[in-house]
Write a protein that holds these residues in place. Structure first.
Motif, PDB file in Angstrom:
ATOM      1  N   TYR A  42       0.862  -1.180   0.000  1.00  0.00           N
ATOM      2  CA  TYR A  42       0.000   0.000   0.000  1.00  0.00           C
ATOM      3  C   TYR A  42       0.899   1.231   0.000  1.00  0.00           C
ATOM      4  O   TYR A  42       2.127   1.141   0.140  1.00  0.00           O
ATOM      5  CB  TYR A  42      -0.947   0.004   1.208  1.00  0.00           C
ATOM      6  CG  TYR A  42      -0.252  -0.038   2.542  1.00  0.00           C
ATOM      7  CD1 TYR A  42       0.097   1.135   3.204  1.00  0.00           C
ATOM      8  CD2 TYR A  42       0.052  -1.253   3.150  1.00  0.00           C
ATOM      9  CE1 TYR A  42       0.741   1.096   4.417  1.00  0.00           C
ATOM     10  CE2 TYR A  42       0.698  -1.301   4.360  1.00  0.00           C
ATOM     11  CZ  TYR A  42       1.043  -0.117   4.999  1.00  0.00           C
ATOM     12  OH  TYR A  42       1.690  -0.151   6.201  1.00  0.00           O
ATOM     13  N   THR A  44       1.638   4.992   1.773  1.00  0.00           N
ATOM     14  CA  THR A  44       1.387   5.727   3.010  1.00  0.00           C
ATOM     15  C   THR A  44       2.238   6.991   3.042  1.00  0.00           C
ATOM     16  O   THR A  44       3.180   7.153   2.258  1.00  0.00           O
ATOM     17  CB  THR A  44       1.688   4.857   4.252  1.00  0.00           C
ATOM     18  OG1 THR A  44       1.313   5.589   5.422  1.00  0.00           O
ATOM     19  CG2 THR A  44       3.160   4.510   4.344  1.00  0.00           C
ATOM     20  N   CYS A  45       1.915   7.873   3.979  1.00  0.00           N
ATOM     21  CA  CYS A  45       2.638   9.138   4.134  1.00  0.00           C
ATOM     22  C   CYS A  45       3.736   8.951   5.179  1.00  0.00           C
ATOM     23  O   CYS A  45       3.489   8.352   6.236  1.00  0.00           O
ATOM     24  CB  CYS A  45       1.674  10.238   4.577  1.00  0.00           C
ATOM     25  SG  CYS A  45       2.490  11.812   4.951  1.00  0.00           S
ATOM     26  N   HIS A  48       2.395  10.772   8.256  1.00  0.00           N
ATOM     27  CA  HIS A  48       1.109  10.307   8.781  1.00  0.00           C
ATOM     28  C   HIS A  48       0.920   8.840   8.392  1.00  0.00           C
ATOM     29  O   HIS A  48       0.291   8.535   7.379  1.00  0.00           O
ATOM     30  CB  HIS A  48      -0.042  11.176   8.235  1.00  0.00           C
ATOM     31  CG  HIS A  48       0.115  12.623   8.545  1.00  0.00           C
ATOM     32  ND1 HIS A  48       0.724  13.507   7.672  1.00  0.00           N
ATOM     33  CD2 HIS A  48      -0.225  13.342   9.655  1.00  0.00           C
ATOM     34  CE1 HIS A  48       0.730  14.705   8.229  1.00  0.00           C
ATOM     35  NE2 HIS A  48       0.169  14.635   9.420  1.00  0.00           N
ATOM     36  N   PRO A  49       1.481   7.914   9.166  1.00  0.00           N
ATOM     37  CA  PRO A  49       1.406   6.497   8.804  1.00  0.00           C
ATOM     38  C   PRO A  49      -0.001   5.922   8.857  1.00  0.00           C
ATOM     39  O   PRO A  49      -0.233   4.814   8.376  1.00  0.00           O
ATOM     40  CB  PRO A  49       2.309   5.819   9.851  1.00  0.00           C
ATOM     41  CG  PRO A  49       2.431   6.788  10.964  1.00  0.00           C
ATOM     42  CD  PRO A  49       2.250   8.144  10.389  1.00  0.00           C
ATOM     43  N   GLN A  50      -0.974   6.647   9.397  1.00  0.00           N
ATOM     44  CA  GLN A  50      -2.342   6.136   9.417  1.00  0.00           C
ATOM     45  C   GLN A  50      -3.001   6.212   8.050  1.00  0.00           C
ATOM     46  O   GLN A  50      -4.054   5.623   7.826  1.00  0.00           O
ATOM     47  CB  GLN A  50      -3.178   6.877  10.467  1.00  0.00           C
ATOM     48  CG  GLN A  50      -3.500   8.324  10.132  1.00  0.00           C
ATOM     49  CD  GLN A  50      -2.469   9.295  10.674  1.00  0.00           C
ATOM     50  OE1 GLN A  50      -1.349   8.931  10.957  1.00  0.00           O
ATOM     51  NE2 GLN A  50      -2.856  10.561  10.810  1.00  0.00           N
ATOM     52  N   VAL A  51      -2.380   6.959   7.110  1.00  0.00           N
ATOM     53  CA  VAL A  51      -2.924   7.082   5.759  1.00  0.00           C
ATOM     54  C   VAL A  51      -2.509   5.859   4.952  1.00  0.00           C
ATOM     55  O   VAL A  51      -1.318   5.563   4.832  1.00  0.00           O
ATOM     56  CB  VAL A  51      -2.412   8.379   5.081  1.00  0.00           C
ATOM     57  CG1 VAL A  51      -2.879   8.444   3.644  1.00  0.00           C
ATOM     58  CG2 VAL A  51      -2.879   9.603   5.858  1.00  0.00           C
ATOM     59  N   HIS A  52      -3.488   5.098   4.427  1.00  0.00           N
ATOM     60  CA  HIS A  52      -3.228   3.928   3.588  1.00  0.00           C
ATOM     61  C   HIS A  52      -4.004   4.114   2.279  1.00  0.00           C
ATOM     62  O   HIS A  52      -5.227   4.228   2.300  1.00  0.00           O
ATOM     63  CB  HIS A  52      -3.694   2.638   4.284  1.00  0.00           C
ATOM     64  CG  HIS A  52      -2.850   2.260   5.456  1.00  0.00           C
ATOM     65  ND1 HIS A  52      -2.675   0.965   5.850  1.00  0.00           N
ATOM     66  CD2 HIS A  52      -2.119   2.996   6.321  1.00  0.00           C
ATOM     67  CE1 HIS A  52      -1.882   0.932   6.903  1.00  0.00           C
ATOM     68  NE2 HIS A  52      -1.539   2.158   7.213  1.00  0.00           N
ATOM     69  N   GLU A  53      -3.287   4.157   1.176  1.00  0.00           N
ATOM     70  CA  GLU A  53      -3.915   4.307  -0.132  1.00  0.00           C
ATOM     71  C   GLU A  53      -3.469   3.157  -1.025  1.00  0.00           C
ATOM     72  O   GLU A  53      -2.389   2.585  -0.832  1.00  0.00           O
ATOM     73  CB  GLU A  53      -3.527   5.650  -0.775  1.00  0.00           C
ATOM     74  CG  GLU A  53      -3.988   6.878  -0.013  1.00  0.00           C
ATOM     75  CD  GLU A  53      -5.473   7.099  -0.085  1.00  0.00           C
ATOM     76  OE1 GLU A  53      -6.117   6.569  -1.029  1.00  0.00           O
ATOM     77  OE2 GLU A  53      -6.018   7.795   0.791  1.00  0.00           O
ATOM     78  N   CYS A  59      -0.425  12.925   0.180  1.00  0.00           N
ATOM     79  CA  CYS A  59      -1.103  12.721   1.460  1.00  0.00           C
ATOM     80  C   CYS A  59      -2.275  13.688   1.567  1.00  0.00           C
ATOM     81  O   CYS A  59      -2.112  14.890   1.320  1.00  0.00           O
ATOM     82  CB  CYS A  59      -0.115  12.934   2.605  1.00  0.00           C
ATOM     83  SG  CYS A  59      -0.886  12.874   4.240  1.00  0.00           S
TER      84      CYS A  59
END
Length: 199
Positions: A42, A44-45, A48-53, A59
């Motif tokens: 995936y 991620t930023c 901000h590791p909570q961002v999953h794209e 981000c």
């Protein structure tokens, strides 16, 4: 007449509630669910590791470029080039330390430039001392005539007239004449406290 109005208003309220509930249900069913992000990789930023794209991009929180993360937990290099000012961060440390940077080589030369500047010679303020008088009175004569005059240790600075000191000296002379040892000792201590030396 009133019953008909009440029934009509109740019917309108019921119809409005049913219409709103239908719209809400329709909205929930019409929303397309987000495609599940692959468990193996995936994007991620870094901040901000909570961002999953599931695809590369920026981000949504800070706008930084997303990096690809594999199942092993390692982050791959971003596909788009980094800012040129930050490229050296991705290079090995040895190359960064021993890199090719612009340097200036000092050369010994004789300068032809002459600078004229006005200045004033001062004195070292750390050598300033303050002399505090231990008795009240007035200055009769000064032995130091101007500021920053050189003086030596033990040199008198001024002559003062002090009624308090004069009175104590007279009392001491009278006590010595009367041969009163306790009063003489007390007046001697008083003169010492006033900064005088007794014999």
């Amino acid at each position: 007449m009133k019953k008909k109005q009440i029934v009509r208003s109740m019917a309108r309220i019921a119809a409005t509630v049913l219409l709103m509930a239908g719209l809400m249900l329709e909205g929930c069913h019409s929303k397309k669910g987000k495609a599940p992000v692959s468990a193996t990789e995936y994007y991620t930023c870094p901040m901000h590791p909570q961002v999953h794209e599931d695809k590369p991009g920026n981000c949504p929180i800070c706008g930084m470029k997303l990096i690809k993360v594999t199942a092993s937990g390692g982050a791959e290099e971003p596909h788009e080039p980094l800012d040129t000012a930050l490229i050296y961060l991705t290079e090995p440390v040895t190359r960064t330390v021993a890199g090719s940077f612009k340097v200036f080589t000092p050369v010994r030369t004789v300068s032809n430039d002459t600078i004229q500047a006005d200045g004033a010679i001062g004195f070292d303020q750390r050598d300033i001392n303050t002399v505090a008088s231990l008795v009240s009175g007035r200055i009769v004569k000064l032995y130091v005539n101007y500021m920053n005059q050189t003086i030596r240790k033990g040199q008198p600075l001024m002559a003062i007239y002090s009624p308090e000191l004069l009175s104590t000296q007279r009392d001491l002379l009278q006590a010595i004449h009367d041969r009163d040892p306790s009063l003489t000792r007390m007046l001697n201590e008083k003169l010492l406290n006033l900064g005088m030396r007794t014999t």
